[in-house]
Design an enzyme around this catalytic site. Structure first.
Site, PDB file in Angstrom:
ATOM      1  N   ARG A   1     -36.972  -4.165  29.621  1.00  0.00           N
ATOM      2  CA  ARG A   1     -36.836  -2.888  28.651  1.00  0.00           C
ATOM      3  C   ARG A   1     -35.399  -2.958  28.099  1.00  0.00           C
ATOM      4  NH1 ARG A   1     -38.129   3.330  29.848  1.00  0.00           N
ATOM      5  NH2 ARG A   1     -36.735   2.847  31.693  1.00  0.00           N
TER       6      ARG A   1
ATOM      7  N   ARG B   1     -37.003   3.854  42.367  1.00  0.00           N
ATOM      8  CA  ARG B   1     -37.938   5.240  41.544  1.00  0.00           C
ATOM      9  C   ARG B   1     -39.440   4.959  41.834  1.00  0.00           C
ATOM     10  NH1 ARG B   1     -36.044   2.964  36.079  1.00  0.00           N
ATOM     11  NH2 ARG B   1     -37.254   4.387  35.079  1.00  0.00           N
TER      12      ARG B   1
HETATM   13  P1  AP5 Z   1     -41.492   3.209  28.444  1.00  0.00           P
HETATM   14  O1  AP5 Z   1     -42.348   3.870  27.605  1.00  0.00           O
HETATM   15  O2  AP5 Z   1     -40.112   3.322  28.099  1.00  0.00           O
HETATM   16  O3  AP5 Z   1     -41.953   3.872  29.774  1.00  0.00           O
HETATM   17  P2  AP5 Z   1     -41.547   5.159  30.568  1.00  0.00           P
HETATM   18  O4  AP5 Z   1     -42.798   5.592  31.290  1.00  0.00           O
HETATM   19  O5  AP5 Z   1     -41.226   6.199  29.475  1.00  0.00           O
HETATM   20  O6  AP5 Z   1     -40.498   4.870  31.385  1.00  0.00           O
HETATM   21  P3  AP5 Z   1     -38.946   5.599  32.063  1.00  0.00           P
HETATM   22  O7  AP5 Z   1     -38.477   4.528  32.892  1.00  0.00           O
HETATM   23  O8  AP5 Z   1     -38.302   6.187  30.749  1.00  0.00           O
HETATM   24  O9  AP5 Z   1     -39.787   6.941  32.704  1.00  0.00           O
HETATM   25  P4  AP5 Z   1     -38.992   7.470  34.179  1.00  0.00           P
HETATM   26  O10 AP5 Z   1     -40.261   8.470  34.340  1.00  0.00           O
HETATM   27  O11 AP5 Z   1     -38.963   6.660  35.229  1.00  0.00           O
HETATM   28  O12 AP5 Z   1     -37.470   7.652  33.603  1.00  0.00           O
HETATM   29  P5  AP5 Z   1     -36.892   8.862  32.787  1.00  0.00           P
HETATM   30  O13 AP5 Z   1     -36.359   8.527  31.625  1.00  0.00           O
HETATM   31  O14 AP5 Z   1     -38.056  10.289  32.629  1.00  0.00           O
HETATM   32  O15 AP5 Z   1     -42.119   1.730  28.622  1.00  0.00           O
HETATM   33  C1  AP5 Z   1     -41.341   0.882  29.358  1.00  0.00           C
HETATM   34  C2  AP5 Z   1     -41.252  -0.467  28.883  1.00  0.00           C
HETATM   35  O16 AP5 Z   1     -42.514  -1.042  28.640  1.00  0.00           O
HETATM   36  C3  AP5 Z   1     -40.657  -0.387  27.529  1.00  0.00           C
HETATM   37  O17 AP5 Z   1     -39.899  -1.583  27.487  1.00  0.00           O
HETATM   38  C4  AP5 Z   1     -41.684  -0.514  26.613  1.00  0.00           C
HETATM   39  O18 AP5 Z   1     -41.793  -1.258  25.407  1.00  0.00           O
HETATM   40  C5  AP5 Z   1     -42.925  -1.384  27.374  1.00  0.00           C
HETATM   41  N1  AP5 Z   1     -44.071  -0.906  27.184  1.00  0.00           N
HETATM   42  C6  AP5 Z   1     -44.752   0.401  26.984  1.00  0.00           C
HETATM   43  N2  AP5 Z   1     -46.231   0.122  26.711  1.00  0.00           N
HETATM   44  C7  AP5 Z   1     -46.240  -1.150  26.883  1.00  0.00           C
HETATM   45  C8  AP5 Z   1     -47.642  -1.603  26.983  1.00  0.00           C
HETATM   46  N3  AP5 Z   1     -48.809  -1.186  26.820  1.00  0.00           N
HETATM   47  N4  AP5 Z   1     -47.734  -3.137  27.196  1.00  0.00           N
HETATM   48  C9  AP5 Z   1     -46.500  -3.583  27.448  1.00  0.00           C
HETATM   49  N5  AP5 Z   1     -45.474  -3.003  27.407  1.00  0.00           N
HETATM   50  C10 AP5 Z   1     -45.061  -1.782  27.127  1.00  0.00           C
HETATM   51  O19 AP5 Z   1     -35.990   9.530  34.029  1.00  0.00           O
HETATM   52  C11 AP5 Z   1     -35.051   8.619  34.518  1.00  0.00           C
HETATM   53  C12 AP5 Z   1     -34.315   9.519  35.663  1.00  0.00           C
HETATM   54  O20 AP5 Z   1     -33.943  11.106  35.364  1.00  0.00           O
HETATM   55  C13 AP5 Z   1     -35.063   9.725  36.833  1.00  0.00           C
HETATM   56  O21 AP5 Z   1     -35.072   8.416  38.093  1.00  0.00           O
HETATM   57  C14 AP5 Z   1     -34.426  10.905  37.503  1.00  0.00           C
HETATM   58  O22 AP5 Z   1     -33.355  10.362  38.386  1.00  0.00           O
HETATM   59  C15 AP5 Z   1     -34.108  11.691  36.387  1.00  0.00           C
HETATM   60  N6  AP5 Z   1     -35.044  12.661  36.094  1.00  0.00           N
HETATM   61  C16 AP5 Z   1     -36.059  12.668  34.902  1.00  0.00           C
HETATM   62  N7  AP5 Z   1     -36.788  13.694  34.903  1.00  0.00           N
HETATM   63  C17 AP5 Z   1     -36.511  14.594  36.048  1.00  0.00           C
HETATM   64  C18 AP5 Z   1     -37.204  15.680  36.875  1.00  0.00           C
HETATM   65  N8  AP5 Z   1     -38.289  15.956  36.192  1.00  0.00           N
HETATM   66  N9  AP5 Z   1     -36.632  15.994  37.869  1.00  0.00           N
HETATM   67  C19 AP5 Z   1     -35.738  15.407  38.656  1.00  0.00           C
HETATM   68  N10 AP5 Z   1     -34.824  14.313  38.128  1.00  0.00           N
HETATM   69  C20 AP5 Z   1     -35.696  13.846  36.932  1.00  0.00           C
END
Ligand code: AP5
Length: 217
Positions: free
Chosen positions: A127, A171
């Site tokens: 990504r 993660r």
């Molecule tokens: P993408 O759509 O970016 O995936 P995503 O599920 O949104 O992944 P994230 O890494 O953003 O989710 P996350 O939940 O770990 O992170 P967040 O930012 O919320 O897709 C991923 C890749 O695949 C992209 O390159 C895309 O192009 C590709 N792709 C998509 N669909 C595809 C398909 N069908 N086929 C092929 N490729 C595809 O959280 C980050 C951090 O914030 C956490 O680790 C934590 O430290 C903190 N945090 C966030 N929320 C909380 C909470 N509620 N409580 C405590 N800490 C929190």
């Protein structure tokens, strides 16, 4: 529609949430984006969150809970929202219930996107994100037109610091231990829809559309 999007890191929640936002015309509230914005702005919350996020652990419930509650209160009376990345543990489920109850609102659907961990690793390590406008790319599945440059705004693309293989594995472990158990809570409430996240983004979007139509029927 008031929706929450569940699923492991990198399964495609953000990609699909942007489509749902456009199709249903409801705001996409991404917990990760809110936290990254706080880090970028150097707020007190952002300073607390930075190192925790870099390790792939969850930031304190109160920190993210207050950010989410503030956004939800500002949306009172509008036609819905899509919460992405919140809640992530049982305490956050309870906190969300309390905020929604105070607004006289309830969730319509919890969408759970699933994919095998090896596919998730491929998605996250390849990504690339735009630090300026937030656009998301994948070097194999959705490459930018110009090498390393955002199609939308021309900024240089970056790899998120938590997208290295080591942090992604951490993660995933956090997801298994803390977030996966909350799926059962929404299943018991009868509002869970499980969607296969394998296939093209268009194929996954079509499955989500069907799940939401079933929910509205
Ligand atoms: P993408 O759509 O970016 O995936 P995503 O599920 O949104 O992944 P994230 O890494 O953003 O989710 P996350 O939940 O770990 O992170 P967040 O930012 O919320 O897709 C991923 C890749 O695949 C992209 O390159 C895309 O192009 C590709 N792709 C998509 N669909 C595809 C398909 N069908 N086929 C092929 N490729 C595809 O959280 C980050 C951090 O914030 C956490 O680790 C934590 O430290 C903190 N945090 C966030 N929320 C909380 C909470 N509620 N409580 C405590 N800490 C929190």
């Amino acid at each position: 529609m008031r929706l929450v999007f569940l699923g492991p890191p990198g399964v495609g929640k953000g990609t699909q949430a942007e489509r749902i936002r456009a199709e249903l015309d409801i705001p996409h509230l991404s917990a990760g984006d809110m936290l990254r914005e706080a880090v970028r702005r150097g707020t007190e919350g952002g300073r607390k969150a930075r190192a925790i996020m870099e390790r792939g652990e969850l930031v304190p419930d109160a920190l993210i809970g207050e950010m989410i509650a503030e956004k939800l209160r500002a949306l009172e009376g509008t036609k819905g929202f899509l919460l992405d990345g919140y809640p992530r543990n049982t305490a956050q489920v309870e906190a969300l219930d309390a905020v929604l109850a105070s607004l006289n609102a309830r969730l319509d659907k919890a969408l759970l996107l699933v994919a095998p961990e090896e596919e998730i690793l491929r998605r996250l390590t390849l990504r690339r994100s735009c630090p300026s406008c937030g656009a998301v790319y994948h070097l194999a599945h959705r490459p930018p037109r110009g090498v390393g440059v955002c199609d939308a705004c021309g900024a240089r693309l970056v790899q998120r610091s938590d997208d290295t293989e080591e942090v992604v594995r951490s993660r995933l472990a956090v997801y298994r231990r803390q977030t996966a158990p909350i799926v059962e809570i929404y299943r018991r409430r009868g509002i869970l829809a499980e969607v296969d996240g394998i296939g093209s983004a268009d194929e996954v979007a079509a499955r989500i559309r069907r799940a939401l139509q079933d929910a509205a029927a």
